[in-house]
Design an enzyme around this catalytic site. Sequence first.
Site, PDB file in Angstrom:
ATOM      1  N   GLY A   1      18.719  11.681   4.905  1.00 25.72           N
ATOM      2  CA  GLY A   1      18.429  12.028   6.301  1.00 25.72           C
ATOM      3  C   GLY A   1      17.724  10.895   7.032  1.00 25.72           C
TER       4      GLY A   1
ATOM      5  CE  LYS B   1      27.841  22.570   8.470  1.00 26.41           C
ATOM      6  NZ  LYS B   1      26.454  23.074   8.497  1.00 26.41           N
TER       7      LYS B   1
ATOM      8  NE  ARG C   1      14.790   9.734  -2.267  1.00 30.15           N
ATOM      9  CZ  ARG C   1      15.008  10.850  -1.594  1.00 30.15           C
ATOM     10  NH1 ARG C   1      14.579  12.008  -2.070  1.00 30.15           N
ATOM     11  NH2 ARG C   1      15.645  10.817  -0.438  1.00 30.15           N
TER      12      ARG C   1
ATOM     13  N   GLY D   1      21.547   9.622  -0.296  1.00 31.03           N
ATOM     14  CA  GLY D   1      22.130  10.937  -0.518  1.00 31.03           C
ATOM     15  C   GLY D   1      23.445  10.862  -1.265  1.00 31.03           C
TER      16      GLY D   1
HETATM   17  C1  3PG Z   1      15.214  13.976   1.185  1.00 33.26           C
HETATM   18  O1  3PG Z   1      15.553  14.060   0.005  1.00 33.26           O
HETATM   19  O2  3PG Z   1      16.002  14.052   2.123  1.00 33.26           O
HETATM   20  C2  3PG Z   1      13.765  13.673   1.453  1.00 33.26           C
HETATM   21  O3  3PG Z   1      13.016  13.722   0.290  1.00 33.26           O
HETATM   22  C3  3PG Z   1      13.212  14.588   2.510  1.00 33.26           C
HETATM   23  O4  3PG Z   1      13.288  15.922   2.082  1.00 33.26           O
HETATM   24  P1  3PG Z   1      13.444  17.078   3.142  1.00 33.26           P
HETATM   25  O5  3PG Z   1      14.795  16.918   3.786  1.00 33.26           O
HETATM   26  O6  3PG Z   1      13.301  18.358   2.371  1.00 33.26           O
HETATM   27  O7  3PG Z   1      12.328  16.911   4.168  1.00 33.26           O
HETATM   28 MG    MG Z   2      17.014  15.837   3.357  1.00 34.85          MG
END
Ligand code: 3PG
Ligand code: MG
Length: 410
Positions: free
Chosen positions: A390, A215, A36, A367
């Site tokens: 997300g 999930k 990032r 992720g």
């Molecule tokens: C993440 O890593 O998903 C983003 O930085 C957003 O973080 P958050 O889900 O805590 O809002």
């Molecule tokens: Mg997140």
Amino acid sequence: MKKTVEDIDVRGKRVLIRLDLNVPLDDARRITDDRRIRGALPTVKRVMDGGGRIILMSHLGRPKGGPDDHTKLSLAPVANRFGELLGKPVRLVSDCTGSAPRAAVAQMSNGDVCVLENLRFHTAETIKDKNAAEDTSLREQKEAFARQLADLADVYVNDAFGTCHRDNASMLTVPQLMEGKPRVVGYLVQKELKFLGEAVSDPARPFVCVLGGAKVSDKLGVIRSLLTRCDTILIGGAMAYTFLAAEGTEVGKSLVEPDLFETARNLRKEAGDRLRLPVDSVVAAEIKERVATQVSEGPIPAGQMGLDIGPKTIAGFRDVIATAKTVVWNGPMGVFETPPFDAGTMAVAEVMADATRRGAVTIIGGGDSAAAVDKAGVADRMTHISTGGGASLEFLEGKPFAAIEVLDDA
Ligand code: 3PG
Ligand code: MG
């Protein structure tokens, strides 16, 4: 199309750049993955070279108000890493509001870079607009916090793709308050929107999606949305067992979500053979390294749970991916952090790398899947690895991002 950092003159201007510097840290607070940070460099360099005064802001983690939050979740390691990568000192400002940032910004020269301390050290950052709409005091808190950030700068840049699905103050309230000043996207957001957008709106076909993770409930929206667009969805990870159990297959003590059985059956019906489930699983009695495992086809014995896709499933998924022209992957195929349950996930990573080599577009939702691709050593062999977990999921679901919509149109 949104205006980008390329469309504006930043010389001598104070440029507030929202980044997603929420990077993983180990116990010694060393950064274990700086994707990032590296992803944000083109935008920061562009503004630096253009003679802007750069004020970076980000959250890190989800501080809960604990006594050691301020040491554990400080952006200090991130500011240091930026300094190393940019080859110049990057100052960490001890707080994102109050007199510290005002004083720091007043002292900046063109091309200087500072990082404001973790936005989420202030609870106002994460007040949801839905709650603020119903509660005047929350609205005032959020606005007062955002106002202090907005007043620091002449220009607003959003290059925080990983946080674009949030209505955090720094993502949405700040640009709202900066109406009339330039508000643009950075290169990273531009690139993410391009790759993810093209993949789902105008994919080269066959278009195959690989979905995994624990999930079904987390992926329901994305499954529904992708079913209307893609040719085949391959499902692995624990979420597969909810689908299998819903159809009456014995799954032992595998993780399932019984309240989603009916939804799972309906999705299957709707998708027909476009939705493919595992035909075999690697099963064990517990999640432990080097525990005794078995491959199970059909019913999973009582006391055992499915922890990875099996060899026949890998072969089947490989055949589908081998002919795809676009592949989007989100979510691991098994408990890939714990070998030997990483085999399925590693195999998919390899197959995707091969697909890239023969000209397919390969996109990794952030992720866990990004971590898996790293672990497999094939990160540089994908078309695009998203920096958003997300966020990439919500984008693929087709949800609009208010934090982007508020910015200036090109
Ligand atoms: C993440 O890593 O998903 C983003 O930085 C957003 O973080 P958050 O889900 O805590 O809002
Ligand atoms: Mg997140």
